[in-house]
Motif scaffolding. Sequence first.
Motif, PDB file in Angstrom:
ATOM      1  N   ARG A  26       0.851  -1.185   0.000  1.00  0.00           N
ATOM      2  CA  ARG A  26       0.000   0.000   0.000  1.00  0.00           C
ATOM      3  C   ARG A  26       0.885   1.233   0.000  1.00  0.00           C
ATOM      4  O   ARG A  26       2.058   1.163   0.372  1.00  0.00           O
ATOM      5  N   ILE A  27       0.322   2.366  -0.398  1.00  0.00           N
ATOM      6  CA  ILE A  27       1.053   3.630  -0.357  1.00  0.00           C
ATOM      7  C   ILE A  27       0.221   4.640   0.427  1.00  0.00           C
ATOM      8  O   ILE A  27      -0.894   4.996   0.026  1.00  0.00           O
ATOM      9  N   PHE A  28       0.762   5.083   1.552  1.00  0.00           N
ATOM     10  CA  PHE A  28       0.141   6.136   2.351  1.00  0.00           C
ATOM     11  C   PHE A  28       0.917   7.431   2.134  1.00  0.00           C
ATOM     12  O   PHE A  28       2.141   7.412   1.988  1.00  0.00           O
ATOM     13  N   CYS A  29       0.215   8.542   2.119  1.00  0.00           N
ATOM     14  CA  CYS A  29       0.842   9.842   1.876  1.00  0.00           C
ATOM     15  C   CYS A  29       0.429  10.827   2.960  1.00  0.00           C
ATOM     16  O   CYS A  29      -0.755  10.904   3.321  1.00  0.00           O
ATOM     17  N   PHE A  52      -3.635  12.081   6.214  1.00  0.00           N
ATOM     18  CA  PHE A  52      -3.194  11.033   5.294  1.00  0.00           C
ATOM     19  C   PHE A  52      -4.186  10.821   4.153  1.00  0.00           C
ATOM     20  O   PHE A  52      -5.400  10.933   4.343  1.00  0.00           O
ATOM     21  N   PHE A  53      -3.638  10.529   2.979  1.00  0.00           N
ATOM     22  CA  PHE A  53      -4.427  10.015   1.857  1.00  0.00           C
ATOM     23  C   PHE A  53      -3.619   8.864   1.277  1.00  0.00           C
ATOM     24  O   PHE A  53      -2.549   8.519   1.806  1.00  0.00           O
ATOM     25  N   SER A  54      -4.115   8.212   0.247  1.00  0.00           N
ATOM     26  CA  SER A  54      -3.415   7.038  -0.260  1.00  0.00           C
ATOM     27  C   SER A  54      -3.398   6.997  -1.779  1.00  0.00           C
ATOM     28  O   SER A  54      -4.167   7.682  -2.455  1.00  0.00           O
ATOM     29  N   LYS A  55      -2.477   6.199  -2.283  1.00  0.00           N
ATOM     30  CA  LYS A  55      -2.387   5.881  -3.702  1.00  0.00           C
ATOM     31  C   LYS A  55      -2.408   4.360  -3.838  1.00  0.00           C
ATOM     32  O   LYS A  55      -1.966   3.646  -2.923  1.00  0.00           O
ATOM     33  N   PRO A  56      -2.895   3.828  -4.962  1.00  0.00           N
ATOM     34  CA  PRO A  56      -2.854   2.375  -5.142  1.00  0.00           C
ATOM     35  C   PRO A  56      -1.428   1.902  -5.361  1.00  0.00           C
ATOM     36  O   PRO A  56      -0.584   2.645  -5.886  1.00  0.00           O
ATOM     37  N   ALA A  57      -1.143   0.677  -4.961  1.00  0.00           N
ATOM     38  CA  ALA A  57       0.206   0.132  -5.114  1.00  0.00           C
ATOM     39  C   ALA A  57       0.660   0.147  -6.567  1.00  0.00           C
ATOM     40  O   ALA A  57       1.832   0.384  -6.864  1.00  0.00           O
ATOM     41  N   GLY A 108      10.734   9.952  -3.575  1.00  0.00           N
ATOM     42  CA  GLY A 108       9.478   9.822  -4.301  1.00  0.00           C
ATOM     43  C   GLY A 108       9.012  11.127  -4.912  1.00  0.00           C
ATOM     44  O   GLY A 108       9.420  12.212  -4.487  1.00  0.00           O
ATOM     45  N   ASN A 109       8.169  10.999  -5.924  1.00  0.00           N
ATOM     46  CA  ASN A 109       7.526  12.155  -6.551  1.00  0.00           C
ATOM     47  C   ASN A 109       6.026  11.897  -6.537  1.00  0.00           C
ATOM     48  O   ASN A 109       5.528  11.011  -7.248  1.00  0.00           O
ATOM     49  N   ASP A 110       5.326  12.636  -5.691  1.00  0.00           N
ATOM     50  CA  ASP A 110       3.867  12.503  -5.551  1.00  0.00           C
ATOM     51  C   ASP A 110       3.205  13.346  -6.642  1.00  0.00           C
ATOM     52  O   ASP A 110       2.834  14.498  -6.417  1.00  0.00           O
ATOM     53  N   LEU A 111       3.059  12.771  -7.817  1.00  0.00           N
ATOM     54  CA  LEU A 111       2.473  13.507  -8.945  1.00  0.00           C
ATOM     55  C   LEU A 111       0.997  13.774  -8.686  1.00  0.00           C
ATOM     56  O   LEU A 111       0.264  12.913  -8.187  1.00  0.00           O
ATOM     57  N   THR A 112       0.564  14.974  -9.055  1.00  0.00           N
ATOM     58  CA  THR A 112      -0.756  15.458  -8.637  1.00  0.00           C
ATOM     59  C   THR A 112      -1.450  16.207  -9.763  1.00  0.00           C
ATOM     60  O   THR A 112      -0.845  17.074 -10.411  1.00  0.00           O
ATOM     61  N   ASP A 194       4.422  -1.823   2.878  1.00  0.00           N
ATOM     62  CA  ASP A 194       3.763  -0.516   2.915  1.00  0.00           C
ATOM     63  C   ASP A 194       4.799   0.590   2.696  1.00  0.00           C
ATOM     64  O   ASP A 194       5.909   0.537   3.228  1.00  0.00           O
ATOM     65  N   LEU A 195       4.439   1.578   1.899  1.00  0.00           N
ATOM     66  CA  LEU A 195       5.265   2.760   1.680  1.00  0.00           C
ATOM     67  C   LEU A 195       4.553   3.974   2.257  1.00  0.00           C
ATOM     68  O   LEU A 195       3.330   4.084   2.165  1.00  0.00           O
TER      69      LEU A 195
END
Length: 231
Positions: A26-29, A52-57, A108-112, A194-195
Amino acid sequence: MNLVFAAPITPTVAVHGTEARFPVRRIFCVGRNYAAHAREMGKDPDREPPFFFSKPADAVVDSGTTISYPPQTENFHYEAELVVAIGTAGADIAEHDALNHVWGYAIGNDLTRRDLQQVAKDLARPWDFAKAFDRSAVIGPVHPVAKAGHPETGSIRLTVNGVVKQDADLAEMIWSTPEIISYLSHSIALAPGDLIMTGTPAGVGPLVPGDVCVISIAGLGEISTTIGPKA
């Protein structure tokens, strides 16, 4: 087990210095974890702690990949982040024990899709379409703790076509890595794979086709992403 179709392949990211790969569960942000960025986004960090929000693996993308400019946006943003890779399961983790659950660290790069995020904010809706789209999590090689230690201070910098856009220090995070792990584990049991993307400094901004985005973090090297034509 009799599956109706083949099970999806487990997403993975590279491990520094080896051919092995780190399986992603999983990816938590963490949102707004640098005070200057919180103010940049119109919030007061003294009154609103990180969330927190999340992204799919399967949103993960390796460094060096060319990513198509995503659909349904005209305001596609970069966000440089320190990534924590969990290697030991745990729930209700105490802060003093939190780092014992870390396997390693990455860039990491949290593209948005910033315009979709703003619409979601205005309508009090979830951020999924803004944050959790395909190929939205560029994750560099994971550096094992045994070699990298636990980064607490040091430069985090992002450039676009060689021009510095984000330039801060990891020490500026509002919540430290142990605090993030502990807080999250009191709501969700963490597990190997988990990341956690720990938030971005001030200076977020747009990417367009042809841009080359490079992120460096002291002790972890650098990652790069090229933006291709619109999908």
